[in-house]
Write a protein that holds these residues in place. Structure first.
Motif, PDB file in Angstrom:
ATOM      1  N   ASN A  44      12.374   4.200 -17.170  1.00  0.00           N
ATOM      2  CA  ASN A  44      11.075   4.561 -17.701  1.00  0.00           C
ATOM      3  C   ASN A  44      10.087   5.220 -17.080  1.00  0.00           C
ATOM      4  OD1 ASN A  44      10.096   2.379 -16.278  1.00  0.00           O
ATOM      5  ND2 ASN A  44       9.400   1.107 -17.894  1.00  0.00           N
ATOM      6  N   GLY A  45      10.723   5.378 -15.528  1.00  0.00           N
ATOM      7  CA  GLY A  45       9.824   6.116 -14.663  1.00  0.00           C
ATOM      8  C   GLY A  45       9.170   5.079 -13.720  1.00  0.00           C
ATOM      9  N   ILE A  46       9.131   4.057 -13.902  1.00  0.00           N
ATOM     10  CA  ILE A  46       8.289   2.918 -12.971  1.00  0.00           C
ATOM     11  C   ILE A  46       9.198   2.701 -11.639  1.00  0.00           C
ATOM     12  CG2 ILE A  46       7.370   0.532 -12.765  1.00  0.00           C
ATOM     13  CD1 ILE A  46       5.760   2.399 -14.981  1.00  0.00           C
ATOM     14  N   LYS A  47       8.372   2.601 -10.659  1.00  0.00           N
ATOM     15  CA  LYS A  47       8.958   2.370  -9.188  1.00  0.00           C
ATOM     16  C   LYS A  47       9.051   0.860  -9.313  1.00  0.00           C
ATOM     17  CE  LYS A  47       8.424   2.979  -4.670  1.00  0.00           C
ATOM     18  NZ  LYS A  47       7.306   3.731  -3.470  1.00  0.00           N
ATOM     19  N   ASN A  48      10.438   0.327  -9.043  1.00  0.00           N
ATOM     20  CA  ASN A  48      10.860  -1.155  -9.090  1.00  0.00           C
ATOM     21  C   ASN A  48      11.123  -1.219  -7.256  1.00  0.00           C
ATOM     22  OD1 ASN A  48      11.722  -3.774  -9.121  1.00  0.00           O
ATOM     23  ND2 ASN A  48      13.483  -2.996 -10.151  1.00  0.00           N
ATOM     24  N   CYS A  49      10.052  -2.147  -6.900  1.00  0.00           N
ATOM     25  CA  CYS A  49      10.381  -2.601  -5.379  1.00  0.00           C
ATOM     26  C   CYS A  49      10.761  -4.102  -5.461  1.00  0.00           C
ATOM     27  CB  CYS A  49       8.871  -2.447  -4.817  1.00  0.00           C
ATOM     28  SG  CYS A  49       8.264  -0.817  -5.164  1.00  0.00           S
ATOM     29  N   PRO A  76       0.855  -1.104  -0.163  1.00  0.00           N
ATOM     30  CA  PRO A  76       0.008   0.223  -0.093  1.00  0.00           C
ATOM     31  C   PRO A  76       0.902   1.208   0.019  1.00  0.00           C
ATOM     32  CG  PRO A  76       0.076  -1.098   2.139  1.00  0.00           C
ATOM     33  CD  PRO A  76       0.669  -1.840   1.278  1.00  0.00           C
ATOM     34  N   LEU A  77       2.399   1.373   0.107  1.00  0.00           N
ATOM     35  CA  LEU A  77       3.078   2.519   0.154  1.00  0.00           C
ATOM     36  C   LEU A  77       3.517   2.718  -1.123  1.00  0.00           C
ATOM     37  CD1 LEU A  77       5.123   1.475   3.296  1.00  0.00           C
ATOM     38  CD2 LEU A  77       2.969   2.623   3.179  1.00  0.00           C
ATOM     39  N   TYR A  78       3.248   1.920  -2.142  1.00  0.00           N
ATOM     40  CA  TYR A  78       3.833   2.060  -3.466  1.00  0.00           C
ATOM     41  C   TYR A  78       3.491   3.587  -4.129  1.00  0.00           C
ATOM     42  CZ  TYR A  78       4.797   1.430  -8.347  1.00  0.00           C
ATOM     43  OH  TYR A  78       5.308   1.845  -9.682  1.00  0.00           O
ATOM     44  N   LEU A  79       2.177   4.020  -3.814  1.00  0.00           N
ATOM     45  CA  LEU A  79       1.531   5.163  -4.087  1.00  0.00           C
ATOM     46  C   LEU A  79       2.295   6.430  -3.504  1.00  0.00           C
ATOM     47  CD1 LEU A  79      -0.553   6.996  -2.128  1.00  0.00           C
ATOM     48  CD2 LEU A  79      -1.739   4.954  -2.555  1.00  0.00           C
ATOM     49  N   LEU A  80       2.986   6.423  -2.327  1.00  0.00           N
ATOM     50  CA  LEU A  80       3.820   7.193  -1.740  1.00  0.00           C
ATOM     51  C   LEU A  80       5.214   7.748  -2.646  1.00  0.00           C
ATOM     52  CD1 LEU A  80       3.459   6.181   2.214  1.00  0.00           C
ATOM     53  CD2 LEU A  80       2.078   8.043   0.662  1.00  0.00           C
ATOM     54  N   PRO A  97       7.656  -4.397   3.741  1.00  0.00           N
ATOM     55  CA  PRO A  97       6.290  -4.796   4.003  1.00  0.00           C
ATOM     56  C   PRO A  97       6.018  -6.161   4.141  1.00  0.00           C
ATOM     57  CG  PRO A  97       6.267  -4.407   1.564  1.00  0.00           C
ATOM     58  CD  PRO A  97       7.530  -4.069   2.161  1.00  0.00           C
ATOM     59  N   HIS A  98       7.150  -7.077   4.153  1.00  0.00           N
ATOM     60  CA  HIS A  98       7.317  -8.571   4.275  1.00  0.00           C
ATOM     61  C   HIS A  98       7.897  -9.070   5.377  1.00  0.00           C
ATOM     62  CE1 HIS A  98       5.301  -8.973   0.373  1.00  0.00           C
ATOM     63  NE2 HIS A  98       6.472  -8.225  -0.190  1.00  0.00           N
ATOM     64  N   CYS A  99       8.578  -8.033   6.136  1.00  0.00           N
ATOM     65  CA  CYS A  99       9.145  -8.586   7.489  1.00  0.00           C
ATOM     66  C   CYS A  99       8.448  -8.236   8.507  1.00  0.00           C
ATOM     67  CB  CYS A  99      10.427  -7.856   7.559  1.00  0.00           C
ATOM     68  SG  CYS A  99      10.301  -6.193   7.888  1.00  0.00           S
ATOM     69  N   ARG A 100       8.594  -8.942   9.727  1.00  0.00           N
ATOM     70  CA  ARG A 100       7.703  -8.866  10.768  1.00  0.00           C
ATOM     71  C   ARG A 100       7.466  -7.168  11.410  1.00  0.00           C
ATOM     72  NH1 ARG A 100       5.757 -13.289  13.330  1.00  0.00           N
ATOM     73  NH2 ARG A 100       6.910 -15.453  12.514  1.00  0.00           N
ATOM     74  N   GLU A 101       8.561  -6.592  11.309  1.00  0.00           N
ATOM     75  CA  GLU A 101       8.363  -5.164  11.595  1.00  0.00           C
ATOM     76  C   GLU A 101       7.673  -4.347  10.534  1.00  0.00           C
ATOM     77  OE1 GLU A 101      11.361  -6.594  11.150  1.00  0.00           O
ATOM     78  OE2 GLU A 101      11.497  -7.307  13.289  1.00  0.00           O
ATOM     79  N   GLY A 102       7.463  -4.730   9.431  1.00  0.00           N
ATOM     80  CA  GLY A 102       6.786  -4.122   8.266  1.00  0.00           C
ATOM     81  C   GLY A 102       5.530  -3.593   8.543  1.00  0.00           C
ATOM     82  N   TYR A 103       4.634  -4.315   9.355  1.00  0.00           N
ATOM     83  CA  TYR A 103       3.280  -4.117   9.665  1.00  0.00           C
ATOM     84  C   TYR A 103       3.297  -2.636  10.523  1.00  0.00           C
ATOM     85  CZ  TYR A 103      -1.350  -4.091  11.446  1.00  0.00           C
ATOM     86  OH  TYR A 103      -2.492  -3.641  12.025  1.00  0.00           O
ATOM     87  N   ALA A 104       4.122  -2.322  11.464  1.00  0.00           N
ATOM     88  CA  ALA A 104       3.901  -1.165  12.048  1.00  0.00           C
ATOM     89  C   ALA A 104       4.475  -0.181  11.216  1.00  0.00           C
ATOM     90  CB  ALA A 104       4.937  -1.346  13.277  1.00  0.00           C
ATOM     91  N   HIS A 105       5.486  -0.323  10.307  1.00  0.00           N
ATOM     92  CA  HIS A 105       5.893   0.764   9.424  1.00  0.00           C
ATOM     93  C   HIS A 105       4.737   1.218   8.428  1.00  0.00           C
ATOM     94  CE1 HIS A 105       8.557   3.134   6.839  1.00  0.00           C
ATOM     95  NE2 HIS A 105       7.826   2.724   5.848  1.00  0.00           N
ATOM     96  N   CYS A 125       7.933   6.467   0.681  1.00  0.00           N
ATOM     97  CA  CYS A 125       7.545   4.980   1.187  1.00  0.00           C
ATOM     98  C   CYS A 125       8.300   4.446   2.570  1.00  0.00           C
ATOM     99  CB  CYS A 125       7.409   3.915   0.132  1.00  0.00           C
ATOM    100  SG  CYS A 125       8.785   3.492  -0.565  1.00  0.00           S
ATOM    101  N   GLY A 126       9.761   4.724   2.294  1.00  0.00           N
ATOM    102  CA  GLY A 126      10.516   4.207   3.274  1.00  0.00           C
ATOM    103  C   GLY A 126      11.133   3.018   3.027  1.00  0.00           C
ATOM    104  N   GLY A 127      10.777   2.448   1.770  1.00  0.00           N
ATOM    105  CA  GLY A 127      11.466   1.286   1.479  1.00  0.00           C
ATOM    106  C   GLY A 127      12.708   1.121   0.675  1.00  0.00           C
TER     107      GLY A 127
END
Length: 93
Positions: A53-58, A36-40, A64-72, A44-46
Motif C-alpha cells: 500500500n506504499g507505507i514504509k515499514n520500519c 526522525p528519519l522516516y520522512l527521508l 535508531p535504537h542501537c548505540r551507534e544510531g545517535y551519530a547516524h 534514511c539508511g535503515g
C-alpha cells in the motif's frame, strides 16, 4: 562508544520495551522512539521495506535504537532540514 548523557535514553517501563528485536536490552536506545528519519524515505539508511500500500515499514530496523544510531541520525539532520525548509513564495512553482 562513550556515552555523553544526551545520546542515550531507556524507558524500561514502556510496555513495548524493547520494541525491536536485534539489540541487546542494555544497549537499546529509546531516544528516537519515533524515528526522525522516516520522512527521508529510502535515504534514511535503515532496514525498511515498503508495503504493497506504499507505507514504509520500519519494524525490522534497529538503526535508531542501537548505540551507534545517535551519530547516524545526527549526520542526517542537514538532509532533513533541507527537505522541510520552506521556500520563499516567489520560488514556488
Amino acid at each position: 562508544m562513550k556515552k555523553e548523557g544526551f545520546d542515550f535514553f531507556q524507558n524500561r517501563a514502556c510496555e513495548y520495551f524493547p520494541c525491536h528485536k536485534g539489540v541487546a536490552d542494555e544497549d537499546f536506545n529509546c531516544l528516537f522512539c519515533y524515528c526522525p528519519l522516516y520522512l527521508l524515505g529510502d535515504e534514511c539508511g535503515g532496514n525498511f521495506e515498503y508495503l504493497p500500500n506504499g507505507i514504509k515499514n520500519c519494524s525490522n530496523c534497529t538503526l535508531p535504537h542501537c548505540r551507534e544510531g545517535y551519530a547516524h541520525v545526527m549526520n542526517k539532520y542537514l538532509l532533513i532540514a533541507e527537505r522541510i525548509r520552506k521556500k520563499p513564495r516567489c520560488m514556488e512553482a
